[in-house]
Scaffold this motif. Structure first.
Motif, short mmCIF file in Angstrom:
data_model
loop_
_atom_site.label_atom_id
_atom_site.label_comp_id
_atom_site.label_asym_id
_atom_site.label_seq_id
_atom_site.Cartn_x
_atom_site.Cartn_y
_atom_site.Cartn_z
N LEU A 63 19.04 5.57 -5.19
CA LEU A 63 17.91 5.32 -4.31
C LEU A 63 18.04 6.11 -3.02
N ASP A 64 16.97 6.80 -2.63
CA ASP A 64 16.92 7.42 -1.31
C ASP A 64 15.79 6.75 -0.53
N LEU A 65 15.58 7.17 0.73
CA LEU A 65 14.61 6.49 1.58
C LEU A 65 13.20 6.55 1.00
N ILE A 66 12.81 7.70 0.46
CA ILE A 66 11.47 7.84 -0.10
C ILE A 66 11.27 6.89 -1.27
N SER A 67 12.25 6.83 -2.18
CA SER A 67 12.11 5.95 -3.34
C SER A 67 12.15 4.48 -2.92
N ILE A 68 12.93 4.16 -1.90
CA ILE A 68 12.98 2.78 -1.39
C ILE A 68 11.60 2.37 -0.87
N ILE A 69 11.00 3.22 -0.07
CA ILE A 69 9.67 2.93 0.50
C ILE A 69 8.63 2.85 -0.61
N LEU A 70 8.65 3.81 -1.52
CA LEU A 70 7.65 3.85 -2.59
C LEU A 70 7.73 2.61 -3.48
N LEU A 71 8.94 2.26 -3.91
CA LEU A 71 9.10 1.08 -4.76
C LEU A 71 8.69 -0.20 -4.03
N SER A 72 9.01 -0.29 -2.75
CA SER A 72 8.69 -1.48 -1.97
C SER A 72 7.18 -1.63 -1.77
N VAL A 73 6.50 -0.51 -1.52
CA VAL A 73 5.04 -0.54 -1.38
C VAL A 73 4.39 -0.95 -2.70
N ILE A 74 4.85 -0.37 -3.79
CA ILE A 74 4.31 -0.71 -5.11
C ILE A 74 4.53 -2.18 -5.42
N GLN A 75 5.72 -2.68 -5.10
CA GLN A 75 6.03 -4.09 -5.33
C GLN A 75 5.08 -4.99 -4.54
N GLY A 76 4.95 -4.73 -3.25
CA GLY A 76 4.08 -5.55 -2.42
C GLY A 76 2.62 -5.49 -2.85
N LEU A 77 2.20 -4.33 -3.30
CA LEU A 77 0.80 -4.13 -3.70
C LEU A 77 0.47 -4.81 -5.01
N THR A 78 1.43 -4.85 -5.94
CA THR A 78 1.13 -5.30 -7.30
C THR A 78 1.65 -6.68 -7.65
N GLU A 79 2.49 -7.29 -6.82
CA GLU A 79 3.12 -8.56 -7.18
C GLU A 79 2.11 -9.63 -7.58
N PHE A 80 1.01 -9.74 -6.85
CA PHE A 80 0.07 -10.82 -7.09
C PHE A 80 -1.19 -10.38 -7.83
N LEU A 81 -1.22 -9.11 -8.23
CA LEU A 81 -2.33 -8.63 -9.07
C LEU A 81 -1.92 -8.76 -10.53
N PRO A 82 -2.88 -8.94 -11.44
CA PRO A 82 -2.54 -9.11 -12.86
C PRO A 82 -2.25 -7.78 -13.56
N VAL A 83 -1.36 -6.98 -12.95
CA VAL A 83 -1.08 -5.65 -13.49
C VAL A 83 0.41 -5.41 -13.73
N SER A 84 1.26 -6.36 -13.39
CA SER A 84 2.71 -6.32 -13.57
C SER A 84 3.42 -5.46 -12.54
N SER A 85 3.95 -6.10 -11.52
CA SER A 85 4.72 -5.39 -10.50
C SER A 85 6.02 -4.85 -11.10
N THR A 86 6.69 -5.68 -11.93
CA THR A 86 7.93 -5.23 -12.56
C THR A 86 7.69 -4.02 -13.44
N GLY A 87 6.60 -4.07 -14.21
CA GLY A 87 6.26 -2.93 -15.05
C GLY A 87 6.03 -1.66 -14.25
N HIS A 88 5.33 -1.78 -13.13
CA HIS A 88 5.08 -0.62 -12.28
C HIS A 88 6.38 -0.09 -11.68
N LEU A 89 7.28 -1.00 -11.29
CA LEU A 89 8.56 -0.57 -10.74
C LEU A 89 9.39 0.17 -11.79
#
Length: 260
Positions: free
Chosen positions: A5-31
């Motif tokens: 993990l580098d800073l860019i991947s940390i930020i990207l994964l964290s944004v994706i997690q926050g964006l998708t956790e409560f949507l019916p699209v699978s945050s884990t799948g996106h990560l």
């Protein structure tokens, strides 16, 4: 081997997690798919990072619904009943989930497509007229049944939010009620998942890795808080069909372009 993990991947994964956790699209799948695209290592810490940053999203629910959760004994009793199936099955199958299912993009794309089809079919047949208005009004049997649906989300790509929302709609909840119950059920579910994983692996983390988890927590908290408010406004006007279409498209495109 994959990259760390580098800073860019940390930020990207964290944004994706926050964006998708409560949507019916699978945050884990996106990560998982994002980590695969970034060619990240499938090592212990990366998998733990993908689990732990979900805690930031969960704290956004506590922050946004603090008064309701703090005084909701009836609500909490329904939520805890609904948590039982996932709590038991998650404990029993922890190793299988983490070491064989997490990180598998093929499982994710199949789950995304099938879940998208299920969402679309359900929306086309769901009736709101006589549906249950508030999460507090559901019976304990309905709550437990929604928990059974949530347990399906242990398969990456199924979506915890998607499974509980589908379960809620099938069991007679209105869209907003199903979504909010999914929010509340996420609290004990993700606290248990993150806590159990950190107990198992946290002692091996370095100070730098704990800082990485802290950065991911803060980013996912902020993004999730915005996403929750936006999602509620969206479903008050529109259906879940766009999410179903999105799931199918992202699954098929990833399969044909990346996994071909």
């Amino acid at each position: 081997m994959g990259k760390d993990l580098d800073l860019i991947s940390i930020i990207l994964l964290s944004v994706i997690q926050g964006l998708t956790e409560f949507l019916p699209v699978s945050s884990t799948g996106h990560l998982i798919l994002t980590s695969h695209l970034l060619d990240l290592s499938e090592g212990e810490f990366v998998k733990s990072f993908e689990i732990a940053i979900q805690l930031g999203s969960i704290f956004s629910i506590i922050f946004l619904y603090f008064r309701r959760l703090a005084g909701g004994i009836l609500l909490w009793s329904k939520v805890l009943i609904a948590f039982i199936p996932t709590g038991v099955l998650g404990f029993l199958f922890y190793k299988i989930i983490k070491y064989y299912l997490l990180g598998n993009p093929y499982v994710v794309v199949i789950s995304l497509v099938l879940g998208g089809i299920a969402l679309i079919i359900l929306e086309l047949t769901h009736k709101e007229k006589f549906a249950i208005e508030m999460p507090e009004d559901i019976s304990y049997l309905r709550a437990f049944s929604i928990g059974l649906f949530q347990s399906l989300s242990m398969i990456p790509g199924v979506s915890r939010a998607g499974a509980t929302i589908i379960g809620g709609l099938l069991l007679g909840l209105k869209r907003k009620s199903a979504v909010e119950f999914s929010f509340f059920l996420a609290v004990p579910t993700m606290f248990a998942a993150v806590g159990y994983d950190l107990i198992k692996t946290g002692s091996s983390f370095t100070i730098a890795q704990w800082k990485t988890l802290g950065i991911g927590f803060i980013i996912s908290f902020i993004v999730a808080a915005v996403a929750v408010k936006t999602f509620l406004r969206f479903i008050s006007k529109y259906s879940f069909i766009p999410f179903g279409i999105y799931r199918i498209l992202i699954g098929l495109v990833y399969w044909m372009v990346v996994l071909k």
